[in-house]
Design an enzyme around this catalytic site. Structure first.
Site, short mmCIF file in Angstrom:
data_model
loop_
_atom_site.label_atom_id
_atom_site.label_comp_id
_atom_site.label_asym_id
_atom_site.label_seq_id
_atom_site.Cartn_x
_atom_site.Cartn_y
_atom_site.Cartn_z
N HIS A 114 37.57 33.74 49.19
CA HIS A 114 36.22 34.27 49.33
C HIS A 114 36.03 34.62 50.80
CE1 HIS A 114 35.21 31.60 45.66
NE2 HIS A 114 35.41 32.85 45.25
N GLU A 164 37.82 37.76 42.83
CA GLU A 164 36.84 38.07 41.79
C GLU A 164 35.59 38.71 42.40
OE1 GLU A 164 34.70 35.86 43.00
OE2 GLU A 164 35.07 33.83 42.28
#
Length: 431
Positions: free
Chosen positions: A329, A367
């Site tokens: 992330h 993602e």
């Protein structure tokens, strides 16, 4: 030679990663070898914050030619795509030395490092000239950074003679750490733990009332340590990753400031008090499946990353997560470090570190929000592809993946322009 003269005369500059940071300048010489000009690296000043390398990377008697491309008329036909033909089409570099002793692995590595840091070539042929060249050749092959030149399928005595002593140096092997002058430690991972032996032992953990079976993870790097470092030639700056220390006020304050920035909060949705952010980082520090790091250019932190093991992460239930898949992330907190020229430096570096930190990691995943075309364009640039759409509790996301083989086939470190995964297709994007 004065540093100012080195800088003016140099064709390129490279620097060693942390903890050394020593600079070297590529200079032309007045020497000629087989009708090609010879070059050599000259050592610049030691960095005030760097350490002295344990071995000498610089050798005044070591010279090399620039990798010379093969002309169309002299190379194999394009219709011949055998291993021998592909090697023959690779540029040719000659390395020669005038000393009675052969150069060390560190000194030859510096030549390879300079070539792969400044040129987009998948491989090159290497011809060694000098006393005891067989020892140098054997060392490079044993380190797996080079192989013998492939033999032609339909061999002739002439073809075999031309390539019998040539080596083929592989970019993919080099950037995975082969040929490293630091033994088993890749050059870009200063905190590599060469005491621990990778082993496989599964355990079971409970998260959100769900039991998950996964490998027992190795201890995380010490907070505050530099876990990755790479010199970026087109910026003339070092990019590094530092293990975040939530107990260090500077690190905590940066995270707190960035998360409360409206631009960042729009994506992360993690605004809150200093105490809230302290607890957030403490929880991740105590979680074996997540490593938090700060990204820096030179000594200036500008970004925050969470690198996680996918198997025991919530994302792991949405696909067939393998034992050592990892994801990341990303948060760019300092707006002064936005823009494609910065992205081209740090985006492949975080993926590079993720693969280097455990050689059993065969896949990096992500993602991003499925509608975030900006992020997709950069993911595609560095070898990731959309595998499927997945529905998480807080967003519809694109599951993106990049295999180890794909990333190191591309080695997307020196791209002059943003393009789609090694193709001629280009993006117009801004981050």
């Amino acid at each position: 030679m004065p540093l100012s003269h080195l800088q003016q005369s140099a064709k390129a500059k490279i620097c060693l990663p942390h903890p050394y940071l020593t600079s070297y300048y590529l200079l032309p010489t007045d020497k000629i070898f087989n009708q090609s000009q010879l070059f050599q690296f000259c050592k610049g000043d030691d960095h005030p914050d760097g350490q002295t390398p344990e071995s000498d990377f610089h050798n005044d008697l070591l010279y090399f030619t620039e990798p010379q491309p093969v002309s169309v008329k002299d190379g194999p036909k394009d219709s011949d795509n055998t291993a021998w033909a592909r090697a023959q089409r690779s540029p040719l570099c000659a390395v020669t030395w005038e000393a009675t002793e052969p150069p060390t692995l560190s000194q030859v590595w510096l030549v390879l490092y300079g070539i792969f840091s400044t040129r987009e070539i998948e491989s090159f042929r290497l011809r060694l000239h000098g006393p005891d060249r067989e020892t140098v050749s054997q060392t490079l092959k044993q380190s797996c950074v080079a192989i013998d030149h492939p033999k032609p399928i339909h061999s002739s005595s002439t073809e075999n003679q031309q390539t019998s002593d040539d080596l083929l140096v592989l970019r993919s092997a080099f950037w995975q750490g082969c040929g490293s002058p630091f033994g088993g430690r890749p050059a870009w991972t200063p905190e590599w733990d060469d005491i621990a032996v990778p082993y496989l032992d599964h355990t079971v953990t409970l998260a959100d009332k769900v039991y998950k079976r996964h490998p027992r993870r190795a201890p995380k790097p010490a907070p505050g340590s530099i876990v990755y470092s790479r010199y970026i030639p087109f910026l003339d700056e070092h990019f590094s990753l530092v293990a975040l220390d939530y107990q260090k006020d500077e690190h905590l304050q940066l995270f707190h400031k960035w998360q409360n920035d409206p631009r960042v909060a729009k994506g992360w949705k993690e605004t809150g008090s200093l105490e809230h952010h302290r607890n957030y980082l403490r929880n991740l520090h105590e979680d074996p499946h997540v490593l938090t790091v700060l990204g820096r250019f030179n000594d200036t932190p500008f970004s925050y990353f969470e690198i996680f093991w996918a198997k025991e992460d919530p994302i792991g239930v949405h696909y067939d997560a393998q034992d050592f898949d990892r994801g990341r992330h990303t948060l760019v907190g300092d707006a002064n470090f936005r823009g494609p020229h910065r992205v081209m430096a740090w985006w492949p570096s975080i993926i590079h570190y993720t693969f280097l930190s455990d050689h059993r990691t065969e896949q990096v995943i992500g993602e991003p929000v499925s509608s975030n075309d900006k992020v997709h364009s950069y993911d595609y640039t560095f070898g990731l592809h959309q595998d499927q759409l997945i529905d998480l509790p807080h967003k519809r996301a694109s599951l993106v993946k990049c295999s180890r083989e794909r990333f190191f086939q591309l080695c997307p470190f020196n791209q002059g322009r943003i393009k789609l995964a090694g193709t001629g297709l280009h993006f117009q994007s801004k981050l």
